[in-house]
Design a protein around this motif. Structure first.
Motif, PDB file in Angstrom:
ATOM      1  N   ASP A 134       0.868  -1.176   0.000  1.00 51.28           N
ATOM      2  CA  ASP A 134       0.000   0.000   0.000  1.00 51.28           C
ATOM      3  C   ASP A 134       0.905   1.226   0.000  1.00 51.28           C
ATOM      4  O   ASP A 134       2.091   1.132   0.331  1.00 51.28           O
ATOM      5  CB  ASP A 134      -0.894  -0.032   1.256  1.00 51.28           C
ATOM      6  CG  ASP A 134      -2.122   0.849   1.095  1.00 51.28           C
ATOM      7  OD1 ASP A 134      -2.254   1.523   0.046  1.00 51.28           O
ATOM      8  OD2 ASP A 134      -2.947   0.868   2.023  1.00 51.28           O
ATOM      9  N   MET A 135       0.377   2.369  -0.394  1.00 43.18           N
ATOM     10  CA  MET A 135       1.202   3.587  -0.391  1.00 43.18           C
ATOM     11  C   MET A 135       0.352   4.823  -0.113  1.00 43.18           C
ATOM     12  O   MET A 135      -0.876   4.744  -0.098  1.00 43.18           O
ATOM     13  CB  MET A 135       1.931   3.732  -1.735  1.00 43.18           C
ATOM     14  CG  MET A 135       1.008   3.919  -2.922  1.00 43.18           C
ATOM     15  SD  MET A 135       1.933   4.042  -4.469  1.00 43.18           S
ATOM     16  CE  MET A 135       2.399   5.769  -4.441  1.00 43.18           C
ATOM     17  N   ASP A 136       1.032   5.913   0.095  1.00 41.17           N
ATOM     18  CA  ASP A 136       0.333   7.166   0.417  1.00 41.17           C
ATOM     19  C   ASP A 136      -0.146   7.862  -0.857  1.00 41.17           C
ATOM     20  O   ASP A 136       0.518   7.832  -1.875  1.00 41.17           O
ATOM     21  CB  ASP A 136       1.322   8.081   1.162  1.00 41.17           C
ATOM     22  CG  ASP A 136       0.765   9.477   1.318  1.00 41.17           C
ATOM     23  OD1 ASP A 136      -0.235   9.629   2.047  1.00 41.17           O
ATOM     24  OD2 ASP A 136       1.311  10.412   0.686  1.00 41.17           O
ATOM     25  N   PHE A 137      -1.335   8.453  -0.779  1.00 44.00           N
ATOM     26  CA  PHE A 137      -1.841   9.218  -1.925  1.00 44.00           C
ATOM     27  C   PHE A 137      -2.085  10.684  -1.561  1.00 44.00           C
ATOM     28  O   PHE A 137      -2.593  11.445  -2.353  1.00 44.00           O
ATOM     29  CB  PHE A 137      -3.139   8.588  -2.456  1.00 44.00           C
ATOM     30  CG  PHE A 137      -2.899   7.285  -3.177  1.00 44.00           C
ATOM     31  CD1 PHE A 137      -2.492   7.256  -4.505  1.00 44.00           C
ATOM     32  CD2 PHE A 137      -3.059   6.081  -2.511  1.00 44.00           C
ATOM     33  CE1 PHE A 137      -2.261   6.050  -5.158  1.00 44.00           C
ATOM     34  CE2 PHE A 137      -2.835   4.874  -3.155  1.00 44.00           C
ATOM     35  CZ  PHE A 137      -2.434   4.853  -4.489  1.00 44.00           C
ATOM     36  N   HIS A 138      -1.765  11.039  -0.301  1.00 46.66           N
ATOM     37  CA  HIS A 138      -2.042  12.405   0.137  1.00 46.66           C
ATOM     38  C   HIS A 138      -0.845  13.327   0.018  1.00 46.66           C
ATOM     39  O   HIS A 138      -0.957  14.522   0.244  1.00 46.66           O
ATOM     40  CB  HIS A 138      -2.500  12.409   1.601  1.00 46.66           C
ATOM     41  CG  HIS A 138      -3.912  11.955   1.766  1.00 46.66           C
ATOM     42  ND1 HIS A 138      -4.253  10.847   2.504  1.00 46.66           N
ATOM     43  CD2 HIS A 138      -5.057  12.449   1.274  1.00 46.66           C
ATOM     44  CE1 HIS A 138      -5.560  10.684   2.465  1.00 46.66           C
ATOM     45  NE2 HIS A 138      -6.083  11.637   1.715  1.00 46.66           N
ATOM     46  N   GLY A 139       0.335  12.770  -0.296  1.00 52.28           N
ATOM     47  CA  GLY A 139       1.546  13.596  -0.346  1.00 52.28           C
ATOM     48  C   GLY A 139       1.921  14.118   1.030  1.00 52.28           C
ATOM     49  O   GLY A 139       2.381  15.251   1.187  1.00 52.28           O
ATOM     50  N   LYS A 140       1.717  13.292   2.058  1.00 54.32           N
ATOM     51  CA  LYS A 140       2.034  13.740   3.423  1.00 54.32           C
ATOM     52  C   LYS A 140       3.534  13.703   3.698  1.00 54.32           C
ATOM     53  O   LYS A 140       4.286  13.046   2.991  1.00 54.32           O
ATOM     54  CB  LYS A 140       1.316  12.818   4.415  1.00 54.32           C
ATOM     55  CG  LYS A 140      -0.153  13.109   4.546  1.00 54.32           C
ATOM     56  CD  LYS A 140      -0.665  12.491   5.832  1.00 54.32           C
ATOM     57  CE  LYS A 140      -2.166  12.566   5.888  1.00 54.32           C
ATOM     58  NZ  LYS A 140      -2.751  11.300   6.228  1.00 54.32           N
ATOM     59  N   LYS A 141       3.936  14.367   4.795  1.00 57.30           N
ATOM     60  CA  LYS A 141       5.350  14.406   5.185  1.00 57.30           C
ATOM     61  C   LYS A 141       5.791  13.036   5.691  1.00 57.30           C
ATOM     62  O   LYS A 141       4.981  12.225   6.140  1.00 57.30           O
ATOM     63  CB  LYS A 141       5.538  15.445   6.308  1.00 57.30           C
ATOM     64  CG  LYS A 141       5.197  16.855   5.908  1.00 57.30           C
ATOM     65  CD  LYS A 141       6.460  17.706   5.970  1.00 57.30           C
ATOM     66  CE  LYS A 141       6.381  18.974   5.150  1.00 57.30           C
ATOM     67  NZ  LYS A 141       5.173  19.778   5.347  1.00 57.30           N
ATOM     68  N   LEU A 142       7.118  12.799   5.620  1.00 53.45           N
ATOM     69  CA  LEU A 142       7.695  11.510   6.014  1.00 53.45           C
ATOM     70  C   LEU A 142       7.223  11.048   7.406  1.00 53.45           C
ATOM     71  O   LEU A 142       6.811   9.911   7.592  1.00 53.45           O
ATOM     72  CB  LEU A 142       9.227  11.615   5.973  1.00 53.45           C
ATOM     73  CG  LEU A 142       9.989  10.385   6.453  1.00 53.45           C
ATOM     74  CD1 LEU A 142       9.742   9.189   5.546  1.00 53.45           C
ATOM     75  CD2 LEU A 142      11.489  10.668   6.527  1.00 53.45           C
ATOM     76  N   LYS A 143       7.267  11.996   8.380  1.00 58.17           N
ATOM     77  CA  LYS A 143       6.969  11.620   9.765  1.00 58.17           C
ATOM     78  C   LYS A 143       5.527  11.096   9.883  1.00 58.17           C
ATOM     79  O   LYS A 143       5.284  10.054  10.493  1.00 58.17           O
ATOM     80  CB  LYS A 143       7.158  12.844  10.661  1.00 58.17           C
ATOM     81  CG  LYS A 143       7.599  12.462  12.051  1.00 58.17           C
ATOM     82  CD  LYS A 143       8.043  13.683  12.814  1.00 58.17           C
ATOM     83  CE  LYS A 143       7.698  13.497  14.274  1.00 58.17           C
ATOM     84  NZ  LYS A 143       7.725  14.759  14.975  1.00 58.17           N
ATOM     85  N   SER A 144       4.592  11.818   9.268  1.00 64.21           N
ATOM     86  CA  SER A 144       3.197  11.378   9.422  1.00 64.21           C
ATOM     87  C   SER A 144       2.930  10.099   8.625  1.00 64.21           C
ATOM     88  O   SER A 144       2.109   9.272   9.000  1.00 64.21           O
ATOM     89  CB  SER A 144       2.221  12.494   9.076  1.00 64.21           C
ATOM     90  OG  SER A 144       2.390  12.882   7.754  1.00 64.21           O
ATOM     91  N   GLN A 145       3.686   9.910   7.534  1.00 62.87           N
ATOM     92  CA  GLN A 145       3.514   8.661   6.780  1.00 62.87           C
ATOM     93  C   GLN A 145       4.034   7.468   7.582  1.00 62.87           C
ATOM     94  O   GLN A 145       3.454   6.386   7.560  1.00 62.87           O
ATOM     95  CB  GLN A 145       4.252   8.748   5.446  1.00 62.87           C
ATOM     96  CG  GLN A 145       3.606   9.724   4.480  1.00 62.87           C
ATOM     97  CD  GLN A 145       3.908   9.315   3.042  1.00 62.87           C
ATOM     98  OE1 GLN A 145       3.738   8.167   2.684  1.00 62.87           O
ATOM     99  NE2 GLN A 145       4.353  10.272   2.251  1.00 62.87           N
ATOM    100  N   LEU A 146       5.142   7.693   8.285  1.00 60.30           N
ATOM    101  CA  LEU A 146       5.692   6.605   9.112  1.00 60.30           C
ATOM    102  C   LEU A 146       4.710   6.234  10.228  1.00 60.30           C
ATOM    103  O   LEU A 146       4.521   5.066  10.549  1.00 60.30           O
ATOM    104  CB  LEU A 146       7.024   7.038   9.726  1.00 60.30           C
ATOM    105  CG  LEU A 146       8.267   6.681   8.892  1.00 60.30           C
ATOM    106  CD1 LEU A 146       9.507   7.330   9.485  1.00 60.30           C
ATOM    107  CD2 LEU A 146       8.476   5.171   8.774  1.00 60.30           C
ATOM    108  N   LYS A 147       4.091   7.261  10.781  1.00 62.22           N
ATOM    109  CA  LYS A 147       3.097   7.029  11.845  1.00 62.22           C
ATOM    110  C   LYS A 147       1.941   6.198  11.300  1.00 62.22           C
ATOM    111  O   LYS A 147       1.470   5.255  11.940  1.00 62.22           O
ATOM    112  CB  LYS A 147       2.548   8.380  12.342  1.00 62.22           C
ATOM    113  CG  LYS A 147       3.164   8.828  13.627  1.00 62.22           C
ATOM    114  CD  LYS A 147       2.297   9.913  14.226  1.00 62.22           C
ATOM    115  CE  LYS A 147       3.142  10.857  15.057  1.00 62.22           C
ATOM    116  NZ  LYS A 147       2.568  12.178  15.145  1.00 62.22           N
ATOM    117  N   LEU A 148       1.499   6.561  10.105  1.00 62.79           N
ATOM    118  CA  LEU A 148       0.381   5.852   9.478  1.00 62.79           C
ATOM    119  C   LEU A 148       0.750   4.381   9.224  1.00 62.79           C
ATOM    120  O   LEU A 148      -0.013   3.465   9.525  1.00 62.79           O
ATOM    121  CB  LEU A 148      -0.011   6.533   8.156  1.00 62.79           C
ATOM    122  CG  LEU A 148      -1.124   5.831   7.394  1.00 62.79           C
ATOM    123  CD1 LEU A 148      -2.460   6.055   8.088  1.00 62.79           C
ATOM    124  CD2 LEU A 148      -1.202   6.325   5.958  1.00 62.79           C
TER     125      LEU A 148
END
Ligand code: HAM
Length: 420
Positions: free
Chosen positions: A356-370
């Protein structure tokens, strides 16, 4: 305007589907062990199929069917149960003959316009079996045993099997005579529905849930006292076989079931954890139905389990199985990296790992949290630095360790295989 699910229906949410899947898998496994084959029939049928088999005076047919006329003027009904459709399908496709035993199972939604309450829905799910071709009491016990084994596999042990015999078309008239005589003396104390039932189908008075009728029903004659020799013998053999197989049961003389097609053995599996709607499984013999619906006379026996009630007993908060957790979560920083990550995800999935991957273009830190929150086992990070070097960061979330590896699907899959 807010839309909500209809009264008596419910959404089965992602947090609940693991327990449903577990139950469904157990049904498939256990039914398969007894050599039953799956059948799937349409959710709607000609209305007459149900009125004829279940009986026009039953609650199901008289009050609870979802019946509608289609654009061609046909009267159709959403299936309230699956025995009649299975018999219809067997006759239509020549699946049964008096010489063979045909064993079928099914699972799916049923529809009854009932007053919703705990464990009683308007759309609910049944898993059931039907065995055609033998009057052998052992087949009755095999069917009951299958339900018991299924409940055992699911982890339910404190259930009770209630059994009875409702007699056949030879001895039923005698029982109905006794019943009519008994209720006629008490007509004035019966509810209006029961007064009508007494004239049209006295057996159905026994289904009445109204308090005033209940006290009269309690002392009514039981079918078991009017059984003919054949039915008596059959029932004795069922009971003896249950004893031999060490299946615990209780003889319940009041168990007549709410559908007209039953002959001989009837049974229910009940749980005291369920309150008023305590039956988690119901079934019995229906030796006349195949003929009644236009086939040669072929005896049959079966049951259906109410899956919502089963879920109600075991609880729906079973831990997600590991397979529901995503293997890889890809974090890409920037548009170019995102395109590459999209390709990599596809390559990873082709190798059999979930991604799965991010589609919101969020920052690294919040993506790691997710990634952590969704329980990803591994995270791949592709930022500008890595992009320039043709590398990608491979992070093992459980150990908190990470390394840089070559940024191509084959290398990633190799590392995933090694860490599996
Ligand atoms: P039934 O007793 O009407 O029998 O239904 C079987 C099971 O379906 C019940 O024991 C209950 O667990 C579940 N059930 C019934 N109505 C509802 C509802 N409104 N909401 C939730 N669960 C419900 C039959 O349907 C027969 N066709 C069984 C059978 C198969 N007999 C012979 N072969």
């Amino acid at each position: 305007m807010k839309y909500t699910s209809q009264r008596g229906t419910k959404d089965i949410l992602p947090s609940e589907t693991p327990v449903w899947q577990r139950i469904e898998a157990s049904c498939r496994r256990i039914f398969g062990l007894y050599n039953y084959a799956e059948i799937r029939t349409p959710v709607f049928e000609q209305t007459e199929l149900f009125s004829r088999s279940i009986g026009t005076d039953t609650d199901i047919v008289s009050k609870e069917m979802y019946t509608f006329e289609d654009r061609g003027g046909r009267s159709l009904t959403l299936r309230p149960e699956e025995t009649a459709p299975v018999v219809r399908a067997c006759l239509q496709h020549n699946l049964i003959s008096p010489e063979n035993i045909t064993k079928l199972w099914y699972m799916g939604p049923m529809f009854r316009y009932e007053r919703p309450q705990a464990g009683r829905y308007r759309q609910f799910h049944q898993a059931g079996v039907e065995a055609f071709g033998s009057t052998d009491p052992m087949l009755d016990v095999e069917v009951i045993d299958m339900a018991v084994q299924l409940f055992r596999e699911i982890g339910l042990t404190d259930l009770e099997v209630d059994i009875n015999s409702v007699g056949c078309k030879k001895c039923r008239p005698e029982f109905i005579k006794k019943l009519t005589k008994y209720f006629t003396d008490k007509t004035s104390d019966l509810c209006d529905d029961c007064k009508k039932r007494l004239v049209k189908n006295p057996l159905r008075v026994l289904d009445c849930k109204i308090q005033g009728c209940q006290s009269i029903i309690k002392a009514a004659p039981a079918p078991v006292d009017s059984l003919c020799r054949e039915c008596e013998e059959h029932f004795e053999n069922v009971v003896a076989c249950m004893d031999e197989q060490k299946i615990k049961y209780k003889i319940n003389n009041r168990l007549v079931r709410g559908l007209d097609y039953y002959t001989g053995t009837t049974f229910e599996v009940v749980s005291d954890k369920l309150g008023a709607q305590n039956a988690v499984c119901g079934g019995g013999r229906y030796d006349d139905l195949v003929k009644e619906l236009g086939g040669k006379p072929v005896p049959a026996v079966g049951f259906a389990i109410g899956l919502e009630r089963l879920v109600g007993i075991i609880g729906s908060d079973v831990q997600s199985p590991k397979s529901d957790v995503v293997d890889v979560y890809l974090i890409a920083i920037g548009e170019k990296a995102k395109n590459i990550a999209f390709d990599l995800a596809s390559g990873i999935r082709k190798a059999g790992f979930s991604a799965d991957m991010d589609f919101h273009g969020k920052k690294l830190k919040s993506q790691l949290k997710l990634a952590d929150r969704i329980g990803a086992r591994f995270v791949l990070i592709l930022g500008e630095d890595e992009l320039n070097k043709g590398k990608i960061v491979f992070r093992d979330m459980s150990e908190g360790k990470q390394e840089e590896i070559k940024c191509d699907a084959a290398t990633i899959v190799e590392v995933l295989e090694k860490n599996k």
